[in-house]
Design a protein around this motif. Structure first.
Motif, PDB file in Angstrom:
ATOM      1  N   VAL A 111      43.745  35.429  38.468  1.00 33.58           N
ATOM      2  CA  VAL A 111      43.136  35.518  39.467  1.00 33.58           C
ATOM      3  C   VAL A 111      41.895  36.054  39.881  1.00 33.58           C
ATOM      4  CG1 VAL A 111      45.464  37.146  40.098  1.00 33.58           C
ATOM      5  CG2 VAL A 111      43.249  38.221  38.477  1.00 33.58           C
ATOM      6  N   LEU A 112      40.629  36.171  38.873  1.00 26.64           N
ATOM      7  CA  LEU A 112      40.028  36.213  39.034  1.00 26.64           C
ATOM      8  C   LEU A 112      39.064  35.203  39.824  1.00 26.64           C
ATOM      9  CD1 LEU A 112      38.307  37.124  35.535  1.00 26.64           C
ATOM     10  CD2 LEU A 112      38.668  38.866  37.731  1.00 26.64           C
ATOM     11  N   PRO A 113      39.433  34.033  39.556  1.00 27.12           N
ATOM     12  CA  PRO A 113      38.505  33.074  40.249  1.00 27.12           C
ATOM     13  C   PRO A 113      38.626  33.021  42.064  1.00 27.12           C
ATOM     14  CG  PRO A 113      39.696  31.746  39.180  1.00 27.12           C
ATOM     15  CD  PRO A 113      40.499  33.712  38.940  1.00 27.12           C
ATOM     16  N   LEU A 114      39.533  34.184  42.596  1.00 32.53           N
ATOM     17  CA  LEU A 114      39.629  34.381  43.859  1.00 32.53           C
ATOM     18  C   LEU A 114      38.673  35.909  44.285  1.00 32.53           C
ATOM     19  CD1 LEU A 114      43.376  33.104  44.408  1.00 32.53           C
ATOM     20  CD2 LEU A 114      41.666  32.454  45.124  1.00 32.53           C
ATOM     21  N   SER A 115      39.840  36.708  43.220  1.00 31.25           N
ATOM     22  CA  SER A 115      38.864  38.014  43.158  1.00 31.25           C
ATOM     23  C   SER A 115      37.022  38.716  42.898  1.00 31.25           C
ATOM     24  CB  SER A 115      39.370  39.168  42.639  1.00 31.25           C
ATOM     25  OG  SER A 115      39.717  39.013  40.915  1.00 31.25           O
ATOM     26  N   LEU A 116      37.097  37.829  41.544  1.00 30.73           N
ATOM     27  CA  LEU A 116      35.346  38.378  41.483  1.00 30.73           C
ATOM     28  C   LEU A 116      34.053  37.447  42.428  1.00 30.73           C
ATOM     29  CD1 LEU A 116      33.484  39.820  39.489  1.00 30.73           C
ATOM     30  CD2 LEU A 116      33.640  37.907  37.695  1.00 30.73           C
TER      31      LEU A 116
END
Length: 394
Positions: A56-61
Motif C-alpha cells: 500500500v505504500l506506493p499509494l499512501s506515502l
C-alpha cells in the motif's frame, strides 16, 4: 399483550432512545471544526508506523510527501520489523517523489508489555523530538491516503478551535460486495458506541479517536504520558483519546472527506479478522459483558425483522406494529451512513443481517481469546494485559 408484543415494544423503545438520546450518533455532518490560519504555522512531525506495508505504500506515502503545508513538517516512518522491504521502499518513494523530508527508522521487536504499533509510535515520536521538537504530531497509518491540504486543514482546525487532539475517521474502502455490506455498518456501530458530538464536549466522559488520522499537540501527548501510558492497548486509538482527555486535553473526532483508507478487504474473511481481532478486547475480556452484548444485539437488531415476520404469521397486530416501527427507525438511522459511503439505500433494511455477522465476529473473538490466540495482527498475538482498559463511557 403477548410476550412477542412486549419484546417488540422493548426493541422499539430501545430504538427511540438511540434515535433521540444517544448524541444523534446517526448524523454524518460531523466535519472539521472552525479552521483559522495561524499567524505562524506550527511545526508538525508525521509519524507513520508500518509493518509489512509494501503493497500500500506506493499509494499512501506519496500523499504525505506531497502535503502542501506552509510550516515545517517532516515524516518519520517507523519500519516495524517488516519482512517485505517496507523501509527500503519508503526511501525509494521519497527519492522519486521528493516533497517533505523523510526519515526511516527501525526500533526492533517490541519488549514485553508493548503492542507493536505503539512501540513503533513511541520510537517515531522520540526520533521526531530529537530531530525536530515538533509542536504537533500527526499519527497516521501506512494505509491512509491524504489529500494535499489535509495536514493544513487539520492544523487550522486544532488551532482555530483550541483542540489538543483532532482526529478524522478515514473513509474506508467499500468496493467489494462484502465491503459494501460490512464497512459502512462498522462506522455506524462505532458512532453508536462513541457518539461524535459527545466526544468534543468538555466534561463529557465519552472519548475516542480514529487511529488512521490523529493530530495531537505534542505538549498534550507529554502531559498524558502517551504512548507509554497506553503501551498495552490493543484498541490504541480509543485509549489514546481517553488518556489525553483524562489529563485535561480537549479532543474532537469526526468523519473525513480528504482522508481515505486504501487497504482492501475483498473477502469476508479479511473483514472478519479485522473486527474479531479486537472485539473481545473492547469488552474488556469479560464474559458477562459479552453475554450482555449478545442479548443487546439480538434485542435491538434481530427482534424487529424476526418479530415482524412472526407477528404477521400469527396475526399479532400490536407486535407487528412495534416490530415494524423499530425496523423502520433502524433503517432510517442507517441511511445517512450509506449516503456518506455512496452506497445504494436498499442496503439499509439489511442492517440486521450485518449486525448478526458482527455478533458472530464478537463471539469468535472471545473464542480465540480463550484458545490463547488473543488479538492477532500481522504475525503477532497479544494476550490480555494485566491492567485492562476501561469500558466505554456513554
Amino acid at each position: 399483550m403477548s410476550a412477542l408484543a412486549w419484546t417488540a415494544a422493548a426493541s422499539l423503545a430501545a430504538w427511540l432512545w438511540l434515535l433521540l438520546a444517544q448524541g444523534f450518533f446517526w448524523r454524518t455532518d460531523i466535519w472539521l471544526p472552525v479552521r483559522r490560519t495561524p499567524a505562524s504555522w506550527p511545526s508538525v512531525a508525521l509519524v507513520v508506523p508500518a509493518r509489512d506495508e509494501a503493497a500500500v505504500l506506493p499509494l499512501s506515502l506519496p500523499s504525505l510527501l506531497k502535503q502542501d503545508y506552509p510550516g515545517e513538517a517532516r515524516i518519520f516512518l517507523v519500519d516495524d520489523s517488516s519482512s517485505d522491504g517496507t523501509g527500503e521502499l519508503a526511501r525509494t518513494l521519497a527519492a522519486q517523489h521528493g516533497g517533505l523530508p523523510l526519515t526511516v527508522t527501525t526500533p526492533g521487536e517490541p519488549p514485553a508489555g508493548w503492542t507493536g504499533k505503539l512501540w513503533a509510535v513511541r520510537h517515531g515520536i522520540a526520533e521526531a523530538r530529537t530531530t525536530q521538537q515538533p509542536d504537533y504530531l500527526l499519527l497516521t497509518d501506512a494505509d491512509i491516503s491524504h489529500e494535499p491540504d489535509s495536514l493544513r486543514e487539520l492544523v487550522a482546525a486544532a488551532h482555530g478551535s483550541g483542540f489538543d487532539l483532532v482526529s478524522q475517521m478515514a473513509r474506508l474502502r467499500a468496493t467489494s460486495v462484502w465491503e459494501r455490506l460490512i464497512v459502512p455498518a462498522f462506522v455506524y456501530f462505532f458512532a453508536q458506541l462513541y457518539p461524535f458530538r459527545r466526544i468534543a464536549v468538555d466534561g463529557s466522559r465519552t472519548a475516542a479517536a480514529a487511529g488512521g488520522c490523529v493530530l495531537l499537540r505534542d505538549e498534550a501527548a507529554a502531559r498524558a504520558g502517551v504512548p507509554e501510558s497506553i503501551r498495552h492497548a490493543v484498541i490504541d486509538d480509543v485509549a489514546l483519546a481517553r488518556a489525553v482527555k483524562s489529563t485535561g486535553g480537549r479532543i474532537w473526532l469526526g468523519l473525513a472527506d480528504k482522508v481515505d483508507s486504501i487497504r482492501p478487504y475483498p473477502r469476508l474473511g479479511d473483514l472478519w479478522r479485522m473486527v474479531s481481532r479486537s472485539a473481545y478486547a473492547q469488552l474488556r475480556h469479560q464474559p458477562l459483558l459479552l453475554l450482555g452484548t449478545v442479548v443487546g444485539l439480538l434485542l435491538v437488531y434481530v427482534v424487529p425483522p424476526a418479530g415482524l415476520v412472526l407477528a404477521l404469521v400469527t396475526g399479532d397486530g400490536p407486535a407487528a406494529w412495534a416490530a415494524g416501527l423499530a425496523w423502520l427507525v433502524m433503517t432510517a438511522t442507517y441511511v445517512p451512513m450509506l449516503r456518506y459511503y455512496r452506497q445504494p439505500l436498499w442496503l439499509a433494511p439489511l442492517l440486521p443481517a450485518t449486525a448478526v455477522l458482527y455478533l458472530l465476529m464478537t463471539v469468535d473473538s472471545a473464542v480465540q481469546h480463550y484458545r490463547g490466540r488473543g488479538a492477532a495482527w500481522k504475525g503477532r498475538t497479544y494476550a490480555r494485559p494485566d491492567r485492562t482498559e476501561p469500558a466505554p463511557d456513554q
